[in-house]
Write a protein that holds these residues in place. Structure first.
Motif, PDB file in Angstrom:
ATOM      1  N   LYS A 299       0.855  -1.194   0.000  1.00  0.00           N
ATOM      2  CA  LYS A 299       0.000   0.000   0.000  1.00  0.00           C
ATOM      3  C   LYS A 299       0.884   1.235   0.000  1.00  0.00           C
ATOM      4  O   LYS A 299       1.739   1.421   0.871  1.00  0.00           O
ATOM      5  N   ILE A 300       0.705   2.098  -0.992  1.00  0.00           N
ATOM      6  CA  ILE A 300       1.469   3.343  -1.117  1.00  0.00           C
ATOM      7  C   ILE A 300       0.466   4.491  -1.156  1.00  0.00           C
ATOM      8  O   ILE A 300      -0.405   4.534  -2.035  1.00  0.00           O
ATOM      9  N   THR A 301       0.593   5.403  -0.196  1.00  0.00           N
ATOM     10  CA  THR A 301      -0.303   6.556  -0.124  1.00  0.00           C
ATOM     11  C   THR A 301       0.430   7.804  -0.587  1.00  0.00           C
ATOM     12  O   THR A 301       1.552   8.064  -0.150  1.00  0.00           O
ATOM     13  N   ILE A 302      -0.184   8.564  -1.451  1.00  0.00           N
ATOM     14  CA  ILE A 302       0.420   9.798  -1.958  1.00  0.00           C
ATOM     15  C   ILE A 302       0.228  10.914  -0.934  1.00  0.00           C
ATOM     16  O   ILE A 302      -0.906  11.167  -0.489  1.00  0.00           O
ATOM     17  N   ALA A 317      -2.678   2.897  -5.828  1.00  0.00           N
ATOM     18  CA  ALA A 317      -3.578   1.957  -6.509  1.00  0.00           C
ATOM     19  C   ALA A 317      -4.870   2.651  -6.937  1.00  0.00           C
ATOM     20  O   ALA A 317      -5.392   2.409  -8.041  1.00  0.00           O
ATOM     21  N   GLU A 318      -5.414   3.508  -6.080  1.00  0.00           N
ATOM     22  CA  GLU A 318      -6.642   4.234  -6.423  1.00  0.00           C
ATOM     23  C   GLU A 318      -6.413   5.163  -7.609  1.00  0.00           C
ATOM     24  O   GLU A 318      -7.261   5.269  -8.510  1.00  0.00           O
ATOM     25  N   ALA A 339       5.314  10.116  -0.782  1.00  0.00           N
ATOM     26  CA  ALA A 339       4.533   8.910  -0.558  1.00  0.00           C
ATOM     27  C   ALA A 339       4.828   8.297   0.804  1.00  0.00           C
ATOM     28  O   ALA A 339       5.906   8.480   1.367  1.00  0.00           O
ATOM     29  N   ILE A 340       3.840   7.560   1.310  1.00  0.00           N
ATOM     30  CA  ILE A 340       4.000   6.698   2.479  1.00  0.00           C
ATOM     31  C   ILE A 340       3.970   5.263   1.988  1.00  0.00           C
ATOM     32  O   ILE A 340       3.046   4.863   1.271  1.00  0.00           O
TER      33      ILE A 340
END
Length: 484
Positions: A299-302, A317-318, A339-340
């Protein structure tokens, strides 16, 4: 009869040395701790009744990227609200000084601020700016290897020449003369990846005589982590300086479960040289968006994106799904971006966090619009979740990692312990209630359980928030003391 400005009575004092708590009175005056005893007879302007509360040295955040935020937002609420009284900046090879930009900011220097904020061509000018800003916390600073490379090289995708290295060394010497704590590198980033070990060894030579340290975001935290650790140790061994491995972790799903061999590598090095590390208490990292770290299993969050700011807070991914492209292509479109990465094993993180050589560093990114919660929650999370609730370590050991150990390693003279004559950097907290409230979905939340924070003897934060009194200063290098 002791005359003082403030006396804190009946506190459970955890002094930063690792010793057990003891109920004591602590008196403050003229920015220092003037007396510590089981019962003080004193004439004080302010009396704090602290029965049932823990009094510890102010926490030292050994790994920050607060280089420019200490001037822009000197209230420093994300750190002060955790009990942090000193931040160490200039990590991962990136620093605000000495910097002379000729072009755009290279990645990851853009994590610190905008190009116009880099206005400190000498370390002395940065030191002066910190003192003029009078931030709410003390500031100690490393010099970034990438910042030096960018000052003297036409491009960063190659090794430095002998002449370029000598010019970098001249700037490092100026910084050391003005109190820099040491040199940091960020060899995992493309802006420094092509730097050779020999370049680092040559550049690090002035650290020896100055009694300074070498810290490194090593070349790999993944498959090649053992080789990367050995490179850092070799640099320190060759020039005879202490080595601190930044945010030690086993990154990537393929490397989960490797903390045992990584810590064994650290232990072996510690038998022949001075080696330490720092860690944050989360199973997720955060930095710029790097195509090399894109893994559809992770999971990579911007956190931010220059061309697409509207994607901040959404997962890669979204975004890829919305654009009907692969995650790698989506990442390319988003760059430059932050990113996280949820790419760390919880068990590996716990093993590293608990190791006796590990200090605590938030690695928070204050410029991120949606920052990793470590920016606001690192220290209370260690004390609440991992110390009190999960008993991963004792309270005296947790405090030692945050205070005395950090001050010894970085040469922060007169800080990190509760001792007569030491600077009055202190935090008063409720060990039964302290907890981080910052989350990945709501990251900008102050911790609970912090009752008071004194910086150089000035009460700067209470359970009601900031007092508005800022007393931080630039902290220059003293003598490092290592206990293996």
């Amino acid at each position: 009869m002791v005359s003082c400005e403030t006396v804190i009575r009946n506190a459970s004092v955890v002094d930063g040395s690792g010793a057990a708590a003891e109920v004591l009175d602590v008196a403050l005056g003229d920015g220092r701790i003037v007396a510590v005893a089981s019962r003080l007879e004193c004439r004080a302007q302010a009396v704090i009744e602290a029965e049932g509360l823990v009094l510890a040295p102010g926490f030292i955040d050994v790994h920050t990227h607060d280089d420019l935020i200490v001037m822009r937002e000197p209230e420093m609420l994300p750190k002060l609200s955790q009990g942090v009284t000193t931040v160490i900046v200039g990590n991962c090879g990136i620093s605000a000084a000495p910097v002379s930009l000729r072009d755009d900011l290279p990645d990851p220097m853009n994590l610190l601020g905008d190009a116009q904020e880099f206005c400190y061509p000498t370390f002395a000018s940065y030191r002066m700016a910190v003192d003029q800003a009078r931030p709410a916390v003390n500031v100690g600073a490393l010099v970034g290897h990438t910042a030096l490379r960018n000052n003297h090289m036409d491009r960063l995708d190659r090794g430095a020449s002998t002449t370029e290295t000598e010019r970098m060394k001249e700037q490092l010497c100026e910084a050391l003369e003005n109190g820099a704590l040491g040199l940091s590198s960020g060899l995992a980033y493309l802006s420094a990846y092509e730097a050779t070990t020999e370049e680092l060894v040559a550049l690090a030579e002035p650290l020896t005589g100055a009694g300074a340290v070498y810290t490194s975001h090593i070349r790999s935290e993944g498959d090649a982590i053992l080789d990367a650790l050995q490179e850092a140790f070799e640099i320190g061994r060759t020039v005879n300086v202490p080595v601190i491995v930044s945010h030690l972790k086993c990154a990537g799903i393929a490397n989960w479960g490797r903390s045992g061999e990584v810590l064994q590598c650290v232990e072996q090095a510690r038998t022949v040289q001075q080696v330490g590390c720092d860690c944050y208490p989360y199973a997720a990292s955060s930095s710029t968006l790097d195509l090399r770290q894109v893994d559809e299993r992770v999971k990579i969050t911007i956190t931010w994106s220059t061309p697409h700011p509207e994607r901040a807070g959404l997962t890669l991914a979204e975004t890829a799904g919305a654009w009907n492209v692969s995650q790698r292509e989506a990442a390319q479109r988003l760059q430059p971006a932050g990113a996280i990465y949820h790419s760390i094993s919880e068990q590996d993180m716990r093993s590293i966090l608990a190791h006796p050589s590990t200090m605590i560093g938030s690695d928070g990114l204050p410029r991120d619009p949606r920052p990793h919660p470590r920016l606001w929650g690192t220290f209370p999370r260690v004390l609440g979740r991992y110390c009190r609730d999960e008993r991963l370590m004792s309270l005296p050991e947790a405090v030692r990692k945050m205070t005395g150990l950090a001050a010894q390693r970085f040469g922060l003279a007169g800080r990190g312990l509760i001792r007569e004559g030491y600077f009055a950097d202190l935090v008063l907290f409720d060990a039964e209630k302290i907890v981080d409230t910052a989350t990945f979905t709501d990251p900008e939340q102050a911790a609970t359980g912090i009752d008071g924070v004194w910086v150089n003897g000035i009460l700067s934060y209470t359970r009601n928030g900031t007092t508005g009194d800022r007393a931080g200063r630039f902290v220059g290098r003293g003598r490092t003391t290592w206990m293996q």
